[in-house]
Each structure stands twice: as C-alpha cells, then as structure tokens.
Design a protein around this motif. Sequence first.
Motif, PDB file in Angstrom:
ATOM      1  N   LEU A   5    -130.335-163.818 -26.734  1.00 20.10           N
ATOM      2  CA  LEU A   5    -130.289-163.762 -28.195  1.00 20.10           C
ATOM      3  C   LEU A   5    -128.927-164.203 -28.725  1.00 20.10           C
ATOM      4  CD1 LEU A   5    -132.256-160.457 -28.931  1.00 20.10           C
ATOM      5  CD2 LEU A   5    -132.973-162.807 -29.378  1.00 20.10           C
ATOM      6  N   VAL A   6    -127.862-163.819 -28.033  1.00 17.12           N
ATOM      7  CA  VAL A   6    -126.520-164.233 -28.438  1.00 17.12           C
ATOM      8  C   VAL A   6    -126.390-165.747 -28.327  1.00 17.12           C
ATOM      9  CG1 VAL A   6    -124.071-164.099 -27.819  1.00 17.12           C
ATOM     10  CG2 VAL A   6    -125.450-162.020 -27.894  1.00 17.12           C
ATOM     11  N   ILE A   7    -126.873-166.310 -27.219  1.00 18.04           N
ATOM     12  CA  ILE A   7    -126.819-167.765 -27.037  1.00 18.04           C
ATOM     13  C   ILE A   7    -127.628-168.466 -28.115  1.00 18.04           C
ATOM     14  CG2 ILE A   7    -127.519-169.650 -25.506  1.00 18.04           C
ATOM     15  CD1 ILE A   7    -126.784-167.818 -23.154  1.00 18.04           C
ATOM     16  N   LEU A   8    -128.822-167.963 -28.408  1.00 18.82           N
ATOM     17  CA  LEU A   8    -129.664-168.550 -29.453  1.00 18.82           C
ATOM     18  C   LEU A   8    -128.971-168.486 -30.813  1.00 18.82           C
ATOM     19  CD1 LEU A   8    -132.364-169.779 -30.292  1.00 18.82           C
ATOM     20  CD2 LEU A   8    -133.222-167.457 -30.631  1.00 18.82           C
ATOM     21  N   ALA A   9    -128.349-167.362 -31.120  1.00 13.29           N
ATOM     22  CA  ALA A   9    -127.648-167.218 -32.396  1.00 13.29           C
ATOM     23  C   ALA A   9    -126.481-168.195 -32.488  1.00 13.29           C
ATOM     24  CB  ALA A   9    -127.162-165.782 -32.566  1.00 13.29           C
ATOM     25  N   VAL A  10    -125.738-168.351 -31.409  1.00 12.36           N
ATOM     26  CA  VAL A  10    -124.614-169.279 -31.396  1.00 12.36           C
ATOM     27  C   VAL A  10    -125.113-170.710 -31.607  1.00 12.36           C
ATOM     28  CG1 VAL A  10    -122.814-170.283 -29.935  1.00 12.36           C
ATOM     29  CG2 VAL A  10    -123.089-167.808 -30.040  1.00 12.36           C
ATOM     30  N   LEU A  11    -126.195-171.084 -30.944  1.00 13.73           N
ATOM     31  CA  LEU A  11    -126.757-172.427 -31.098  1.00 13.73           C
ATOM     32  C   LEU A  11    -127.229-172.680 -32.531  1.00 13.73           C
ATOM     33  CD1 LEU A  11    -128.722-172.891 -27.755  1.00 13.73           C
ATOM     34  CD2 LEU A  11    -126.624-174.031 -28.474  1.00 13.73           C
ATOM     35  N   VAL A  12    -127.835-171.671 -33.142  1.00 18.06           N
ATOM     36  CA  VAL A  12    -128.289-171.815 -34.530  1.00 18.06           C
ATOM     37  C   VAL A  12    -127.091-172.010 -35.454  1.00 18.06           C
ATOM     38  CG1 VAL A  12    -129.359-170.596 -36.461  1.00 18.06           C
ATOM     39  CG2 VAL A  12    -130.467-170.595 -34.217  1.00 18.06           C
ATOM     40  N   VAL A  13    -126.044-171.229 -35.266  1.00 17.47           N
ATOM     41  CA  VAL A  13    -124.840-171.360 -36.098  1.00 17.47           C
ATOM     42  C   VAL A  13    -124.216-172.745 -35.911  1.00 17.47           C
ATOM     43  CG1 VAL A  13    -122.477-170.502 -36.417  1.00 17.47           C
ATOM     44  CG2 VAL A  13    -124.374-168.891 -36.214  1.00 17.47           C
ATOM     45  N   ILE A  14    -124.122-173.200 -34.685  1.00 17.35           N
ATOM     46  CA  ILE A  14    -123.561-174.537 -34.422  1.00 17.35           C
ATOM     47  C   ILE A  14    -124.422-175.610 -35.073  1.00 17.35           C
ATOM     48  CG2 ILE A  14    -123.125-176.240 -32.597  1.00 17.35           C
ATOM     49  CD1 ILE A  14    -122.192-173.912 -30.825  1.00 17.35           C
ATOM     50  N   GLY A  15    -125.742-175.481 -34.972  1.00 20.60           N
ATOM     51  CA  GLY A  15    -126.640-176.446 -35.600  1.00 20.60           C
ATOM     52  C   GLY A  15    -126.464-176.502 -37.108  1.00 20.60           C
TER      53      GLY A  15
END
Length: 146
Positions: A5-15
Amino acid sequence: MKGALVILAVLVVIGVLIWAFDRKGRLQMRRRLESADDTAPADVTDATSSGEGECCGRHAVCEKTSLSPLTDEAVYYDDHELDRFRGREPESYTEAETEEFRDILMSLLPDDVAGWSRSLQVRGIVLPSDVRDEVLMIVGELRSKS
C-alpha cells in the motif's frame, strides 16, 4: 500488505506530480508560442493561417517539410563529394551518379531529407529526377504525419 500500500501510494503521488509538471510545461510552451506569434514580423507568412502552403520557417514542422531554402547557408550532410555536380542538369546524370545521390538519401533520417534537399539547392546542385521524386515522396509522408 502495508508495504504494498505504501508503494502504491508513492507511485500515485509520483504519477500526479509528473502529470502536473507536464501540464504546466505544456501551458508554458503554448504561451511562449502565442507570444512568439504576436511578436512576429508582419511580413512573415504563416502557412497555417495563410492557406497558401508557404512555410515561414519559424516552426519545427516547417523546417522538417519545407523544400525551399530558408537561408543562404549550406549545411553539409557528409556529402562534400556532391559539390562536383554543381550546375548539372537532372537529365545529364549517369546511372552511377544517380545511385550516388540515392545512397546518400537512404543514409539520411527522414527528418533530415528536406534539410538535405535545401542544402543542395543552396549549393547549386540539382537532384536527378528519380531521386527528386523519392525526396518528394519522403517529405510528403512527413507532411501527412504532421
């Protein structure tokens, strides 16, 4: 599970950040182009607004597809040997000479073909008829993609 979930959240923020910066960059580019159009000299013909098919040379698309020399400066495409054909008529070329032009044409990137043709014109070199037809076909394809 928490790590995913942390990785997914980071990817969404970067996107989202990439999207925002890209949008901002496009808006800035549009403003620069609009301001450049506003400050252009009145005697410059704009192909997109005039409908005459002439290119003003101020746009990257025009430079890639215009076969008319925009300046008197010759740009060499590793073809210094073609200078010996200066002043020749298109019908006077032998088959071997025509192949020499064709070999150089085939070694160019499609985006460089119009520039090469302009350079030859500035240098006073006329393409053989067969090669000229090939140049027109390549440039025509570039124009249709633009």
